[in-house]
Design a protein around this motif. Structure first.
Motif, mmCIF file in Angstrom:
data_model
loop_
_atom_site.group_PDB
_atom_site.id
_atom_site.type_symbol
_atom_site.label_atom_id
_atom_site.label_comp_id
_atom_site.label_asym_id
_atom_site.label_seq_id
_atom_site.Cartn_x
_atom_site.Cartn_y
_atom_site.Cartn_z
ATOM 1 N N LEU A 105 17.875 -61.697 -16.527
ATOM 2 C CA LEU A 105 17.986 -63.008 -17.189
ATOM 3 C C LEU A 105 16.647 -63.504 -17.706
ATOM 4 O O LEU A 105 16.556 -63.994 -18.837
ATOM 5 C CB LEU A 105 18.576 -64.027 -16.208
ATOM 6 C CG LEU A 105 18.608 -65.481 -16.655
ATOM 7 C CD1 LEU A 105 19.491 -65.652 -17.888
ATOM 8 C CD2 LEU A 105 19.098 -66.388 -15.526
ATOM 9 N N GLY A 108 15.839 -66.712 -19.995
ATOM 10 C CA GLY A 108 17.108 -67.020 -20.642
ATOM 11 C C GLY A 108 17.067 -67.118 -22.151
ATOM 12 O O GLY A 108 18.059 -67.514 -22.771
ATOM 13 N N SER A 109 15.941 -66.734 -22.778
ATOM 14 C CA SER A 109 15.831 -66.914 -24.230
ATOM 15 C C SER A 109 16.816 -66.039 -24.999
ATOM 16 O O SER A 109 17.438 -66.490 -25.972
ATOM 17 C CB SER A 109 14.396 -66.641 -24.696
ATOM 18 O OG SER A 109 13.968 -65.354 -24.308
ATOM 19 N N ALA A 111 19.675 -64.747 -23.780
ATOM 20 C CA ALA A 111 21.035 -65.210 -23.462
ATOM 21 C C ALA A 111 21.419 -66.428 -24.294
ATOM 22 O O ALA A 111 22.532 -66.492 -24.844
ATOM 23 C CB ALA A 111 21.136 -65.532 -21.973
ATOM 24 N N THR A 112 20.526 -67.398 -24.397
ATOM 25 C CA THR A 112 20.849 -68.617 -25.151
ATOM 26 C C THR A 112 20.928 -68.332 -26.649
ATOM 27 O O THR A 112 21.765 -68.914 -27.348
ATOM 28 C CB THR A 112 19.801 -69.716 -24.881
ATOM 29 O OG1 THR A 112 18.481 -69.206 -25.114
ATOM 30 C CG2 THR A 112 19.886 -70.200 -23.449
ATOM 31 N N GLU A 137 17.790 -72.291 -15.187
ATOM 32 C CA GLU A 137 18.682 -73.431 -15.435
ATOM 33 C C GLU A 137 17.942 -74.762 -15.371
ATOM 34 O O GLU A 137 18.315 -75.714 -16.057
ATOM 35 C CB GLU A 137 19.834 -73.413 -14.431
ATOM 36 C CG GLU A 137 20.840 -72.314 -14.700
ATOM 37 C CD GLU A 137 22.143 -72.512 -13.960
ATOM 38 O OE1 GLU A 137 23.203 -72.478 -14.611
ATOM 39 O OE2 GLU A 137 22.104 -72.695 -12.726
ATOM 40 N N PHE A 142 18.703 -72.446 -20.827
ATOM 41 C CA PHE A 142 19.833 -71.659 -20.351
ATOM 42 C C PHE A 142 20.808 -72.491 -19.525
ATOM 43 O O PHE A 142 20.404 -73.242 -18.629
ATOM 44 C CB PHE A 142 19.349 -70.483 -19.505
ATOM 45 C CG PHE A 142 20.480 -69.669 -18.936
ATOM 46 C CD1 PHE A 142 21.180 -68.795 -19.748
ATOM 47 C CD2 PHE A 142 20.860 -69.811 -17.611
ATOM 48 C CE1 PHE A 142 22.253 -68.064 -19.243
ATOM 49 C CE2 PHE A 142 21.920 -69.079 -17.093
ATOM 50 C CZ PHE A 142 22.611 -68.199 -17.912
ATOM 51 N N ARG A 144 24.981 -71.987 -17.818
ATOM 52 C CA ARG A 144 26.206 -71.208 -17.666
ATOM 53 C C ARG A 144 27.405 -71.992 -18.177
ATOM 54 O O ARG A 144 27.406 -73.214 -18.178
ATOM 55 C CB ARG A 144 26.424 -70.857 -16.191
ATOM 56 C CG ARG A 144 25.492 -69.793 -15.650
ATOM 57 C CD ARG A 144 25.669 -69.587 -14.167
ATOM 58 N NE ARG A 144 25.140 -70.714 -13.385
ATOM 59 C CZ ARG A 144 25.206 -70.794 -12.071
ATOM 60 N NH1 ARG A 144 25.806 -69.822 -11.374
ATOM 61 N NH2 ARG A 144 24.695 -71.831 -11.427
#
Length: 295
Positions: A105, A108-109, A111-112, A137, A142, A144
Motif C-alpha cells: 500500500l 496510497g498514491s 491506490a487513490t 488512512e 487513501f 477504503r
C-alpha cells in the motif's frame, strides 16, 4: 602579543559560529525534510513529513529517501518518477480494468490514483503491516470503501490463496518488495502472478537497480510471454509483463500514450516522458552495460 590573542579568539569564535550553523542546519534537515518539511508523525519505522501546504512525504527513517509523496485533496500529484512511470505503464492495458490487485500500500498514491480513474474497478490491496494502513488512512488521501479493500497479509500467502481460488485480475502492481531477496520475485512467485492475470491482464513490477537484479529479470522472462521495461529517471525501473500474443512497437505505445493523455489528463506528459522509452526485453546478458532488446 595582544593582537595574536585577539586573532586566536576571533578564529575560535568563527569556528563556533560555523559549528552552530552546521548543527542547526542538520537539525532542520532531520526534522524538516530538507525543504521546510516538518516531521509530524512517527509510527514504528514510518515517518510522515508535512510542508504546511498540504504536501506530505512518507519515509522509513528520518533521513531516508521518500517512499511516497502526496498532496492532500489532489490524487493527481505524483512527483516521484517511478510513480509516473507506473501510471504511464497503464497504456499497456487493452481495456479499462475491472479488477486490480496491489501488493503493497505505501502512502496510497497509486491506490487513490487508480480508484479515481477506474472508479468501478474492484481493487484488492494486500499490505503486510497494519500500521502502514493506519498511517495511510490518517495522513494521506487513501480511504477504503466497497471497491477498495485492504487485506493485512503476507503478499505471497495472499496471492497463493487467490490463485487456488481461481481469481483473476486485469491489472497487478507489485511494489511490496522492489529488491531481492523477496519470495514474490522468485520464478514461482512470478508464475503465480502470471496465472492470476486475466487473458489481457498486465503485471507491473517496481524494481530498484538493474545491475544487481539480472536473476529477478530472468525470473520475470520465464513467467510472462512478453516483458518490457522503462527507466523512471531515478534508481527505479518499472517492468511490464503480460501473456497476450501482441508485441507493441514504439509507435503503438506512443499512440496509446496520446490516447491516455487525452482521456485521463495526467499532470505530466506521458508521451514525452515515457512512451518513447519503453523497451521490449527479449534477451538479458549479464556482463554488458546494456540489455539486448528488439523494438
Amino acid at each position: 602579543m595582544v593582537s595574536g590573542v585577539k586573532r586566536k579568539h576571533g578564529v575560535q569564535l568563527l569556528g563556533m559560529i560555523v559549528l552552530m550553523f552546521v548543527f542547526f542546519g542538520l537539525m532542520f534537515y532531520m526534522f524538516g525534510g530538507g525543504d521546510s518539511f516538518k516531521l509530524i508523525h512517527v509510527e514504528g519505522n514510518i515517518h510522515v513529513f508535512d510542508n504546511g501546504n498540504g504536501i506530505r512525504q512518507f519515509k522509513f527513517s528520518k533521513n531516508g529517501d521518500r517512499q511516497s509523496e502526496i498532496k492532500i485533496g489532489d490524487v493527481e500529484h505524483v512527483p516521484l518518477a517511478y510513480i509516473r512511470a507506473t501510471i504511464a505503464s497503464l497504456t499497456f492495458l487493452t481495456k479499462r480494468p475491472t479488477s486490480i490487485l496491489l501488493v503493497g500500500l505505501g502512502g496510497g498514491s497509486i491506490a487513490t490514483y487508480l480508484h479515481k480513474h477506474f472508479p468501478s474497478a474492484h481493487i484488492d490491496i494486500v499490505e503486510m503491516h497494519q500500521r502502514m494502513l493506519d498511517v495511510a488512512e490518517q495522513y494521506s488521501n487513501f480511504r477504503r470503501n466497497d471497491n477498495v479493500v485492504v487485506h493485512i497479509s503476507d503478499g505471497l500467502d495472499y496471492v497463493e490463496r487467490q490463485s487456488r481460488a481461481g481469481k483473476h485480475y486485469d491489472l497487478i502492481y507489485q511494489d511490496g518488495c522492489s529488491s531481492a531477496p523477496c519470495n514474490l520475485m522468485t520464478v514461482d512467485g512470478f508464475k503465480i502472478m502470471s496465472k492470476l492475470l486475466s487473458p489481457e491482464g498486465v503485471y507491473l513490477q517496481n524494481l530498484i537497480g538493474l545491475r544487481r537484479h539480472f536473476g529477478v529479470i530472468r525470473n520475470m522472462q520465464e513467467a510472462f510471454r512478453e516483458l518490457y521495461y522503462v527507466e523512471s529517471g531515478s534508481v527505479n525501473q518499472v517492468f511490464i509483463g503480460y501473456n497476450y500474443n501482441v508485441s507493441l512497437s514504439t509507435s503503438d505505445l506512443v499512440t496509446r500514450g496520446e490516447m491516455f493523455q487525452l482521456q485521463e489528463k495526467p499532470y505530466f506528459n506521458v508521451v514525452n516522458e515515457f512512451s518513447t522509452h519503453f523497451k521490449r526485453l527479449t534477451n538479458v546478458m549479464i556482463n554488458v552495460d546494456n540489455y539486448i532488446y528488439q523494438e
